[in-house]
Design a protein around this motif. Structure first.
Motif, PDB file in Angstrom:
ATOM      1  N   GLN A 114       8.234  60.570  94.507  1.00  0.00           N
ATOM      2  CA  GLN A 114       9.235  61.632  94.422  1.00  0.00           C
ATOM      3  C   GLN A 114       9.762  61.799  93.003  1.00  0.00           C
ATOM      4  OE1 GLN A 114      12.099  60.564  97.501  1.00  0.00           O
ATOM      5  NE2 GLN A 114      11.109  61.954  98.949  1.00  0.00           N
ATOM      6  N   ILE A 115       9.947  60.677  92.308  1.00  0.00           N
ATOM      7  CA  ILE A 115      10.467  60.747  90.934  1.00  0.00           C
ATOM      8  C   ILE A 115       9.373  61.230  89.973  1.00  0.00           C
ATOM      9  CG2 ILE A 115      11.353  59.360  89.012  1.00  0.00           C
ATOM     10  CD1 ILE A 115      12.941  57.762  91.118  1.00  0.00           C
ATOM     11  N   GLU A 142      19.881  62.637  87.739  1.00  0.00           N
ATOM     12  CA  GLU A 142      21.283  62.728  88.124  1.00  0.00           C
ATOM     13  C   GLU A 142      21.494  63.894  89.104  1.00  0.00           C
ATOM     14  OE1 GLU A 142      23.107  60.323  86.499  1.00  0.00           O
ATOM     15  OE2 GLU A 142      24.660  60.726  87.987  1.00  0.00           O
ATOM     16  N   ALA A 143      20.871  65.028  88.767  1.00  0.00           N
ATOM     17  CA  ALA A 143      21.058  66.242  89.569  1.00  0.00           C
ATOM     18  C   ALA A 143      20.347  66.162  90.925  1.00  0.00           C
ATOM     19  CB  ALA A 143      20.552  67.459  88.782  1.00  0.00           C
ATOM     20  N   HIS A 144      19.244  65.406  90.974  1.00  0.00           N
ATOM     21  CA  HIS A 144      18.427  65.400  92.194  1.00  0.00           C
ATOM     22  C   HIS A 144      18.503  64.103  92.991  1.00  0.00           C
ATOM     23  CE1 HIS A 144      16.690  68.740  89.890  1.00  0.00           C
ATOM     24  NE2 HIS A 144      16.408  69.256  91.074  1.00  0.00           N
ATOM     25  N   GLN A 145      19.340  63.180  92.567  1.00  0.00           N
ATOM     26  CA  GLN A 145      19.295  61.859  93.192  1.00  0.00           C
ATOM     27  C   GLN A 145      19.608  61.879  94.668  1.00  0.00           C
ATOM     28  OE1 GLN A 145      22.068  59.445  94.239  1.00  0.00           O
ATOM     29  NE2 GLN A 145      23.500  60.357  92.775  1.00  0.00           N
ATOM     30  N   SER A 160      19.936  51.320  90.745  1.00  0.00           N
ATOM     31  CA  SER A 160      20.571  52.533  91.245  1.00  0.00           C
ATOM     32  C   SER A 160      19.895  53.729  90.587  1.00  0.00           C
ATOM     33  CB  SER A 160      22.066  52.516  90.972  1.00  0.00           C
ATOM     34  OG  SER A 160      22.315  52.821  89.634  1.00  0.00           O
ATOM     35  N   LEU A 161      19.777  54.809  91.337  1.00  0.00           N
ATOM     36  CA  LEU A 161      19.109  55.995  90.800  1.00  0.00           C
ATOM     37  C   LEU A 161      20.086  56.863  90.027  1.00  0.00           C
ATOM     38  CD1 LEU A 161      16.828  57.008  93.813  1.00  0.00           C
ATOM     39  CD2 LEU A 161      16.265  55.616  91.826  1.00  0.00           C
ATOM     40  N   SER A 162      21.374  56.661  90.291  1.00  0.00           N
ATOM     41  CA  SER A 162      22.370  57.502  89.630  1.00  0.00           C
ATOM     42  C   SER A 162      23.162  56.687  88.622  1.00  0.00           C
ATOM     43  CB  SER A 162      23.318  58.070  90.667  1.00  0.00           C
ATOM     44  OG  SER A 162      24.011  57.012  91.278  1.00  0.00           O
ATOM     45  N   GLY A 163      24.116  57.339  87.994  1.00  0.00           N
ATOM     46  CA  GLY A 163      25.018  56.650  87.095  1.00  0.00           C
ATOM     47  C   GLY A 163      24.372  56.280  85.779  1.00  0.00           C
ATOM     48  N   ALA A 169      18.322  53.805  86.794  1.00  0.00           N
ATOM     49  CA  ALA A 169      16.937  54.108  86.442  1.00  0.00           C
ATOM     50  C   ALA A 169      16.864  54.975  85.181  1.00  0.00           C
ATOM     51  CB  ALA A 169      16.252  54.816  87.613  1.00  0.00           C
ATOM     52  N   GLY A 170      17.837  55.889  85.036  1.00  0.00           N
ATOM     53  CA  GLY A 170      17.847  56.759  83.864  1.00  0.00           C
ATOM     54  C   GLY A 170      17.929  55.975  82.560  1.00  0.00           C
ATOM     55  N   SER A 171      18.813  54.962  82.536  1.00  0.00           N
ATOM     56  CA  SER A 171      18.935  54.118  81.339  1.00  0.00           C
ATOM     57  C   SER A 171      17.640  53.373  81.081  1.00  0.00           C
ATOM     58  CB  SER A 171      20.046  53.079  81.501  1.00  0.00           C
ATOM     59  OG  SER A 171      21.205  53.672  81.982  1.00  0.00           O
ATOM     60  N   ALA A 172      17.021  52.895  82.151  1.00  0.00           N
ATOM     61  CA  ALA A 172      15.777  52.139  82.017  1.00  0.00           C
ATOM     62  C   ALA A 172      14.710  53.012  81.358  1.00  0.00           C
ATOM     63  CB  ALA A 172      15.300  51.660  83.383  1.00  0.00           C
ATOM     64  N   VAL A 173      14.580  54.241  81.831  1.00  0.00           N
ATOM     65  CA  VAL A 173      13.546  55.138  81.307  1.00  0.00           C
ATOM     66  C   VAL A 173      13.838  55.495  79.845  1.00  0.00           C
ATOM     67  CG1 VAL A 173      12.580  57.470  81.496  1.00  0.00           C
ATOM     68  CG2 VAL A 173      12.831  56.040  83.536  1.00  0.00           C
TER      69      VAL A 173
END
Length: 309
Positions: A114-115, A142-145, A160-163, A169-173
């Motif tokens: 999905q991601i 963030e918008a689609h989590q 976590s997928l958000s935040g 996950a956003g920070s990881a990427v």
DNA sequence: CGTCGACCTTTAGGAAAGCA
DNA sequence: TGCTTTCCTAAAGGTCGACG
């Protein structure tokens, strides 16, 4: 147990006995069934390494690389790219995503699909697209989590997928892209480490294991699993130099139990790490295999229970 | 068919432990 | 001592079969 497994156990057992003669008893194996259960876990871990080889030998459907397909499988896709000698960055990115999110016991790779597949969008989150604009990826996430199923692997249950921080996950990427961008491409990143290591795969693993601390949410486990998989799939010649027990929980408990017969013995992780390297050399088993085997064995030292998570 | 409870999953939160 | 991370942990939420 399969015929081949018994043959393999018969091959490793004398090496293990020989190690005990040389180095003294393994206190975790003195009880009856423990040695058998331990050997079975090693064979099971070896199977997971051989899985990559057997997938390579079989044909791989190109649908494995398609996140919109039910057949999507990031590891098989990476193996396919290596086999066909193309899309090196994309293959490494798929290994990263598969490690970040993990395979769910029942739902498999749905969350990764999905991601990576941008929830069915024609414009998927390829490495090129993410590398171009990592902030855009985070904003999209963030918008689609809410629309993304959170079916993560057992080892990733704190993701976590958000935040923002620290388990997002956003920070990881974002930090992953920064890490790769130090050299521009995955190939240059790994080649540079190998060059610094005089082409020694274990020394290169160590260099990258250290430098990868720059990637958010990738602690000991994430870095170990990612770099081991990069090596296994054949994206770079990297081999774990030690089981990296410092900072571990399961594998460390396994080493305590194996060497001292007590999961919370006073022996330090550093000493246990060295001992496991010696044992691995003696029984001719790689560190990623031994790390995995010891971790699964300590959950059930007298009975072989295969890991399914 | 409805209830109970044992077991499994999901999720958020935070304490311990390493490291500088 | 502050910062970071944990193949954690505990609590809440679900599932499902046994039983009357």
């Amino acid at each position: 147990m399969r015929r081949g497994d018994i043959a393999l156990i018969n091959q490793i057992r004398p090496l293990l006995r020989h190690y005990i003669v040389d180095h003294g008893p393994l206190r975790g194996l003195v009880q009856g069934a423990h040695e058998d259960a331990f050997l079975e876990q090693i064979v099971e871990s070896l199977r997971r390494v051989k899985f990559v080889e057997s997938v390579r030998l079989r044909g791989i459907s190109s649908l494995r690389a398609n996140p919109h397909s039910d057949l999507f499988d990031p590891i098989r896709a990476a193996i396919m790219y290596v086999k066909e000698g193309r899309d090196h960055d994309e293959a490494c990115w798929l290994v990263f995503l598969s490690t970040l999110i993990g395979k769910h016991l029942h739902a498999g790779w749905v969350t990764t699909a999905q991601i990576y597949g941008a929830l069915g969008d024609r414009n998927i989150w390829s490495f090129q697209r993410v590398q171009n604009d990592p902030m855009l990826f985070r904003q999209w996430l963030e918008a689609h989590q809410a629309g993304i199923q959170r079916k993560v692997g057992n080892h990733r249950k704190y993701l976590s997928l958000s935040g923002t921080k620290p388990h997002a996950a956003g920070s990881a990427v974002e930090t992953y892209v920064t890490w790769v961008n130090e050299r521009g491409t995955h190939k240059d990143l790994f080649d540079h480490a190998l060059q610094q290591a005089n082409q020694n795969p274990m020394a290169a693993f160590e260099i990258l294991f250290e430098s990868m601390t720059a990637v958010d949410t990738f602690g000991r486990t994430g870095r170990f699993d990612y770099l081991t998989m990069i090596g296994k799939v054949g994206l770079a010649s990297l081999i774990p130099d030690s089981p990296h027990l410092i900072g571990a929980t399961g594998p460390l408990a396994g080493a305590h139990l194996l060497f001292d017969g007590d999961k919370k013995s006073r022996t330090s992780a550093t000493v246990l790490d060295r001992k496991l390297v010696e044992l691995g050399n003696a029984i001719q088993v790689r560190m990623d295999v031994l790390e995995d085997a010891v971790c699964n064995w300590q959950k059930n030292p007298s009975n072989f229970v295969p890991f399914r998570g």
